[in-house]
Write a protein that holds these residues in place. Structure first.
Motif, PDB file in Angstrom:
ATOM      1  N   TYR A  29     -17.549   5.020  17.809  1.00  0.00           N
ATOM      2  CA  TYR A  29     -16.544   6.011  18.285  1.00  0.00           C
ATOM      3  C   TYR A  29     -16.624   5.853  19.749  1.00  0.00           C
ATOM      4  N   ARG A  30     -17.694   6.078  20.253  1.00  0.00           N
ATOM      5  CA  ARG A  30     -17.704   6.017  21.834  1.00  0.00           C
ATOM      6  C   ARG A  30     -16.950   4.951  22.163  1.00  0.00           C
ATOM      7  N   ASP A  31     -17.163   3.778  21.640  1.00  0.00           N
ATOM      8  CA  ASP A  31     -16.593   2.510  22.172  1.00  0.00           C
ATOM      9  C   ASP A  31     -15.191   2.279  22.120  1.00  0.00           C
ATOM     10  N   HIS A  32     -15.040   2.667  20.914  1.00  0.00           N
ATOM     11  CA  HIS A  32     -13.362   2.329  20.534  1.00  0.00           C
ATOM     12  C   HIS A  32     -12.288   3.408  20.179  1.00  0.00           C
ATOM     13  N   GLY A  33     -13.138   4.835  20.202  1.00  0.00           N
ATOM     14  CA  GLY A  33     -12.311   6.156  19.574  1.00  0.00           C
ATOM     15  C   GLY A  33     -12.610   6.254  18.185  1.00  0.00           C
ATOM     16  N   LEU A  34     -11.825   7.284  17.530  1.00  0.00           N
ATOM     17  CA  LEU A  34     -11.751   7.501  16.133  1.00  0.00           C
ATOM     18  C   LEU A  34     -10.876   6.413  15.422  1.00  0.00           C
ATOM     19  N   PRO A  35     -11.621   6.231  14.238  1.00  0.00           N
ATOM     20  CA  PRO A  35     -10.882   5.157  13.301  1.00  0.00           C
ATOM     21  C   PRO A  35      -9.719   5.859  12.740  1.00  0.00           C
ATOM     22  N   LEU A  36      -8.796   4.835  12.270  1.00  0.00           N
ATOM     23  CA  LEU A  36      -7.671   5.226  11.752  1.00  0.00           C
ATOM     24  C   LEU A  36      -7.901   6.422  10.531  1.00  0.00           C
ATOM     25  N   ASN A  37      -8.766   6.142   9.740  1.00  0.00           N
ATOM     26  CA  ASN A  37      -9.194   7.136   8.713  1.00  0.00           C
ATOM     27  C   ASN A  37     -10.101   8.002   9.232  1.00  0.00           C
ATOM     28  N   ALA A  38      -9.875   8.969   9.991  1.00  0.00           N
ATOM     29  CA  ALA A  38     -10.732   9.740  10.698  1.00  0.00           C
ATOM     30  C   ALA A  38     -11.585  10.843   9.733  1.00  0.00           C
ATOM     31  N   GLY A  39     -10.990  11.315   8.631  1.00  0.00           N
ATOM     32  CA  GLY A  39     -11.605  11.947   7.826  1.00  0.00           C
ATOM     33  C   GLY A  39     -12.584  11.252   6.947  1.00  0.00           C
ATOM     34  N   TYR A  40     -12.549  10.059   6.645  1.00  0.00           N
ATOM     35  CA  TYR A  40     -13.525   9.364   6.080  1.00  0.00           C
ATOM     36  C   TYR A  40     -14.627   9.127   7.059  1.00  0.00           C
ATOM     37  N   TYR A  41     -14.400   8.928   8.398  1.00  0.00           N
ATOM     38  CA  TYR A  41     -15.499   8.878   9.373  1.00  0.00           C
ATOM     39  C   TYR A  41     -16.191  10.056   9.442  1.00  0.00           C
ATOM     40  N   TYR A  42     -15.675  11.422   9.660  1.00  0.00           N
ATOM     41  CA  TYR A  42     -16.333  12.615   9.653  1.00  0.00           C
ATOM     42  C   TYR A  42     -17.068  12.763   8.326  1.00  0.00           C
ATOM     43  N   GLU A  43     -16.720  12.408   7.092  1.00  0.00           N
ATOM     44  CA  GLU A  43     -17.242  12.639   5.844  1.00  0.00           C
ATOM     45  C   GLU A  43     -18.530  11.875   5.749  1.00  0.00           C
ATOM     46  N   LEU A  44     -18.488  10.516   6.254  1.00  0.00           N
ATOM     47  CA  LEU A  44     -19.548   9.697   6.220  1.00  0.00           C
ATOM     48  C   LEU A  44     -20.616  10.126   7.151  1.00  0.00           C
ATOM     49  N   LEU A  45     -20.507  10.788   8.301  1.00  0.00           N
ATOM     50  CA  LEU A  45     -21.118  11.222   9.185  1.00  0.00           C
ATOM     51  C   LEU A  45     -22.128  12.495   8.496  1.00  0.00           C
ATOM     52  N   ASP A 259     -20.432  15.665  20.591  1.00  0.00           N
ATOM     53  CA  ASP A 259     -19.258  15.119  21.508  1.00  0.00           C
ATOM     54  C   ASP A 259     -18.787  13.729  20.929  1.00  0.00           C
ATOM     55  N   PHE A 260     -18.623  13.958  19.614  1.00  0.00           N
ATOM     56  CA  PHE A 260     -18.389  12.383  19.043  1.00  0.00           C
ATOM     57  C   PHE A 260     -17.293  12.777  17.943  1.00  0.00           C
ATOM     58  N   VAL A 261     -16.425  13.668  17.927  1.00  0.00           N
ATOM     59  CA  VAL A 261     -15.370  13.979  17.166  1.00  0.00           C
ATOM     60  C   VAL A 261     -13.984  13.904  17.750  1.00  0.00           C
TER      61      VAL A 261
END
Length: 261
Positions: A29-45, A259-261
């Motif tokens: 996330y810090r290197d490339h920003g949010l992925p296209l499927n942001a919801g999945y990113y938050y869910e995995l976190l 700070d990673f959302v």
């Protein structure tokens, strides 16, 4: 009391891999920003933080780090709610259904009053997204919400719906939710403790939901409901490795900056 589950033998490796995967996910996330499927990113976190929280208390005995990670798991759900409601990042409605009531329990376990109140306020109220939700998730979530917001009248409505599930054989594991929440509303100490202990015994029967997962080692439902009871001035008397006593200790906790959302 020693924890003798087989899963405990290989959980340390899973714990370390989860920390590594979670850190790598945040770094991407810090290197490339949010992925296209942001919801999945938050869910995995959220799932990762949950498992790290379990490892910190079960493997390391560190209840501070455990609560900090339960906080992060709950915080991810708060972010999901906020971004979904603001129509940001194309968050799927699948991530705001009432089965996310467990994140309310994680906020309670974290001892963050701010997060607990925020999630209680944000939970529910999305009728279209919730229309196919299981009655257990729906009723438990709304009962938790209204108890946390001191709305006893509406809490009772959903507690009564939970109590009607007691006659269903396939709902045995979850019968305790209605018993405990009803006891909390009525401030019945014996009922609350009987319900919590019933849930613990069900938890240990691994033909149910928790076998071979980190949650086999720590009961988030029992710990969260116990915290809710204490919050409502109902004395809790349970002793089991599934609910480590140190998690009930209250200390000042410095919660992580997100700070990673």
């Amino acid at each position: 009391m020693k924890n003798n589950t087989k899963y405990l033998h290989y959980f340390p490796e899973i714990f370390n891999e989860t920390i590594e995967d979670t850190n790598e996910r945040i770094q991407r996330y810090r290197d490339h920003g949010l992925p296209l499927n942001a919801g999945y990113y938050y869910e995995l976190l959220a799932d990762g933080f949950q498992d790290i929280a379990i490892g910190e208390i079960i493997l390391n005995g560190d209840f501070i780090k455990s609560k900090q990670n339960f906080y992060l798991a709950g915080k991810m759900q708060e972010v999901i709610y906020q971004k979904y409601d603001n129509k940001e990042n194309n968050i799927s409605g699948d991530y705001v259904t009432t089965d996310k009531y467990t994140r309310l329990l994680m906020a309670l376990i974290s001892d963050s009053e701010e997060l607990t109140n925020s999630l209680a306020t944000l939970f529910g109220g999305r009728m279209q997204e919730e229309k196919e939700d299981h009655v257990l998730h729906h009723s438990t979530g709304y009962a938790l919400k209204h108890i946390l917001l001191n709305d006893t009248e509406n809490a009772i409505v959903y507690v009564e719906k939970l109590k009607k599930l007691e006659s269903k054989k396939n709902m045995k594991l979850y019968t305790g939710y209605g018993v405990v929440l009803d006891g909390i509303v009525r401030k019945d100490i014996d009922q609350v403790n009987n319900g919590l202990n019933f849930m613990l015994e069900c938890h240990k029967n691994l033909k149910y939901d928790y076998g071979d997962t980190p949650q086999e080692l720590l009961s988030i439902p029992v710990l969260g409901l116990a915290k809710l009871a204490i919050r409502n001035e109902v004395h809790v008397n349970i002793e089991d490795t599934l609910v480590p006593a140190t998690m009930f200790e209250i200390h000042k906790i410095n919660y992580p900056i997100v700070d990673f959302v």
